[in-house]
Write a protein that holds these residues in place. Structure first.
Motif, short mmCIF file in Angstrom:
data_model
loop_
_atom_site.label_atom_id
_atom_site.label_comp_id
_atom_site.label_asym_id
_atom_site.label_seq_id
_atom_site.Cartn_x
_atom_site.Cartn_y
_atom_site.Cartn_z
N ALA A 50 9.03 2.67 39.15
CA ALA A 50 8.39 1.35 39.35
C ALA A 50 9.37 0.39 40.03
O ALA A 50 8.96 -0.58 40.67
CB ALA A 50 7.96 0.77 38.00
N LEU A 51 10.64 0.66 39.88
CA LEU A 51 11.67 -0.12 40.58
C LEU A 51 12.47 0.85 41.44
O LEU A 51 12.78 1.97 41.01
CB LEU A 51 12.58 -0.82 39.54
CG LEU A 51 13.77 -1.62 40.08
CD1 LEU A 51 13.31 -2.77 40.98
CD2 LEU A 51 14.60 -2.19 38.92
N ASP A 52 12.79 0.42 42.68
CA ASP A 52 13.46 1.34 43.62
C ASP A 52 14.98 1.35 43.47
O ASP A 52 15.61 2.39 43.56
CB ASP A 52 13.11 0.95 45.06
CG ASP A 52 11.62 0.99 45.31
OD1 ASP A 52 11.05 2.08 45.19
OD2 ASP A 52 11.03 -0.07 45.59
N MET A 53 15.55 0.14 43.29
CA MET A 53 17.02 0.05 43.29
C MET A 53 17.47 -1.06 42.36
O MET A 53 16.69 -1.96 42.02
CB MET A 53 17.53 -0.36 44.68
CG MET A 53 17.11 0.53 45.79
SD MET A 53 17.64 -0.23 47.33
CE MET A 53 16.44 0.52 48.41
N ALA A 54 18.75 -1.01 41.99
CA ALA A 54 19.31 -2.10 41.18
C ALA A 54 20.82 -2.14 41.36
O ALA A 54 21.44 -1.13 41.71
CB ALA A 54 18.97 -1.89 39.71
N PHE A 55 21.39 -3.32 41.12
CA PHE A 55 22.83 -3.46 40.94
C PHE A 55 23.00 -3.71 39.45
O PHE A 55 22.55 -4.75 38.94
CB PHE A 55 23.39 -4.66 41.73
CG PHE A 55 23.48 -4.45 43.23
CD1 PHE A 55 23.14 -3.24 43.83
CD2 PHE A 55 23.93 -5.49 44.06
CE1 PHE A 55 23.24 -3.06 45.21
CE2 PHE A 55 24.03 -5.32 45.44
CZ PHE A 55 23.68 -4.11 46.01
N GLY A 79 25.73 0.35 42.03
CA GLY A 79 24.51 0.24 42.83
C GLY A 79 23.75 1.54 42.69
O GLY A 79 24.32 2.61 42.91
N VAL A 80 22.48 1.46 42.29
CA VAL A 80 21.71 2.69 42.02
C VAL A 80 20.36 2.69 42.73
O VAL A 80 19.81 1.64 43.07
CB VAL A 80 21.48 2.88 40.49
CG1 VAL A 80 22.80 2.96 39.74
CG2 VAL A 80 20.60 1.78 39.91
N ARG A 140 12.15 -2.52 46.31
CA ARG A 140 12.46 -3.64 45.40
C ARG A 140 13.81 -3.37 44.73
O ARG A 140 14.06 -2.28 44.26
CB ARG A 140 11.37 -3.73 44.31
CG ARG A 140 10.04 -4.27 44.83
CD ARG A 140 8.86 -3.69 44.10
NE ARG A 140 9.00 -3.71 42.66
CZ ARG A 140 8.55 -4.68 41.86
NH1 ARG A 140 7.95 -5.73 42.37
NH2 ARG A 140 8.71 -4.60 40.56
N LEU A 141 14.64 -4.41 44.74
CA LEU A 141 15.97 -4.28 44.11
C LEU A 141 16.11 -5.36 43.05
O LEU A 141 15.90 -6.55 43.33
CB LEU A 141 17.06 -4.42 45.18
CG LEU A 141 18.52 -4.21 44.73
CD1 LEU A 141 19.38 -3.71 45.89
CD2 LEU A 141 19.17 -5.44 44.13
N GLY A 142 16.44 -4.96 41.82
CA GLY A 142 16.59 -5.94 40.73
C GLY A 142 18.03 -6.07 40.30
O GLY A 142 18.82 -5.13 40.42
N LEU A 143 18.38 -7.24 39.81
CA LEU A 143 19.71 -7.45 39.22
C LEU A 143 19.67 -8.66 38.30
O LEU A 143 18.74 -9.47 38.38
CB LEU A 143 20.82 -7.55 40.28
CG LEU A 143 20.97 -8.74 41.21
CD1 LEU A 143 22.28 -8.60 41.99
CD2 LEU A 143 19.83 -8.80 42.22
#
Ligand code: 3HB
Length: 329
Positions: free
Chosen positions: A83-88, A238-239, A29-32
């Motif tokens: 709980a979250l895998d990635m984000a910008f 990007g993380v 899951r990627l959030g932004l």
């Protein structure tokens, strides 16, 4: 038969079987925070497509734009727990947690979008990312960016003196707050999606923004005066969650890293290419009144900012040096 004799062949067999099996399929899951039309969101979807294709359909990435998973502070918390895998992420929340990142927001650290792109691709900026795992529990894969920061105001504004005492919307983070405080205005933190309504209902007098978002969201509907100042760059990072990262195989890490970097870099290219075009688009709008201001107009505010942030952001001299080399090249 001793237990040892029995266990060893069984375990060896199991290990061989595990190694022969393909890696476990994952839906990351990627959030932004940016909405669908924003380039960051488009890049996130393109990255997801890429990972799906390159993993032969094994891995997928679900993208959650427009703060569907919460604001950046909440997303960073989710990244920390896994709980979250990635984000910008904008560097805003990151700099609230790791003040050294505030150095990237030094006013007039760079003069234009090309210098911003070069600085974000420099070793000095890259080294900052090394602090993220220990300081914030996240792994920084690479930088993207948005356009240079400008000011739009409801009332006519010739320069910073006309912003004194005005409620000026900022992205919620400290380096920008300190800059506008030093310039005498009343910085008002508001996330991007709340800006249009706040301008429409008169809650704020002016906004700190980039050309791209001014055009996407039509902020000139309620604020027609544009001060072209180019006072700061606006990096994105990007993380991947540190917890998630540590359980990934070497191949999975490589896949995510290579693909995410490619798309982040594409974001930098995109903003670099369109900055001038977007300025022209705004200049072509009859209703938008434009003034240009420069570093000299903000001299006192910059000196004040330096006093605060040369203490907090130890990487500032190193980044300035890198920026000076870019300007001189
Ligand atoms: C912002 O002004 O807060 C912002 C602008 C962007 C992307 C993300 C946040 O272009």
């Amino acid at each position: 038969m001793s237990i040892k004799k029995f266990v060893t062949p069984v375990m060896t067999g199991a290990l061989a079987l595990m190694m022969a099996l393909p890696a476990q399929a994952r839906d990351f899951r990627l959030g932004l925070i940016t909405p669908p039309p924003h380039k960051w969101t488009q890049a996130a979807y393109a990255f997801a497509e890429d990972v799906k294709e390159k993993s032969g359909g094994e891995h997928s990435i679900s993208v959650f734009p427009a703060r569907q998973l919460g604001n950046e502070a909440q997303m960073v918390q989710q990244l920390q727990t896994g709980a979250l895998d990635m984000a910008f992420l904008t560097i805003a929340e990151v700099s609230n947690r790791v003040p050294d990142f505030g150095a990237l927001y030094a006013p007039y650290l760079v003069e234009n979008i090309d210098q911003a792109a070069a600085l974000l691709r420099s070793e000095a900026a890259g080294e900052l990312l090394n602090q993220l795992p220990s300081e914030a529990g996240i792994v920084g894969i690479g930088y993207g960016m948005a356009g240079m920061r400008q000011v739009m105001s409801r009332d006519a504004a010739q320069g910073p003196e006309d912003l004194v005492g005005k409620k000026l919307r900022i992205t919620p983070f400290e380096p920008i707050r300190d800059f506008y405080k030093a310039a005498g205005s009343a910085p008002t933190p508001l996330p991007l999606p709340a800006v249009y309504d706040a301008l429409a209902n008169g809650q704020i007098d002016a906004i700190d923004m980039d050309f791209d978002s001014i055009l996407i969201f039509k902020f000139y509907d309620h604020a027609e005066n544009l001060l072209i100042s180019n006072h700061m760059m606006f990096p994105m990072v990007g993380v991947v969650s540190g917890r998630v990262w540590k359980d990934l195989s070497k191949e999975e890490r490589q896949l995510l890293q290579t693909s995410m970097r490619k798309h982040l870099d594409g974001v930098i290219d995109h903003f670099q290419q369109q900055e001038k075009l977007q300025e022209q688009q705004l200049r072509a709008l009859d209703k938008v009144v434009i003034q240009e201001v420069s570093k000299d107009d903000f001299a006192a505010a910059i000196a004040e900012w330096e006093k605060i942030w040369s203490e907090k952001a130890k990487s500032l001299p190193r980044l300035r040096q890198a920026a000076a080399e870019i300007k001189g090249s």
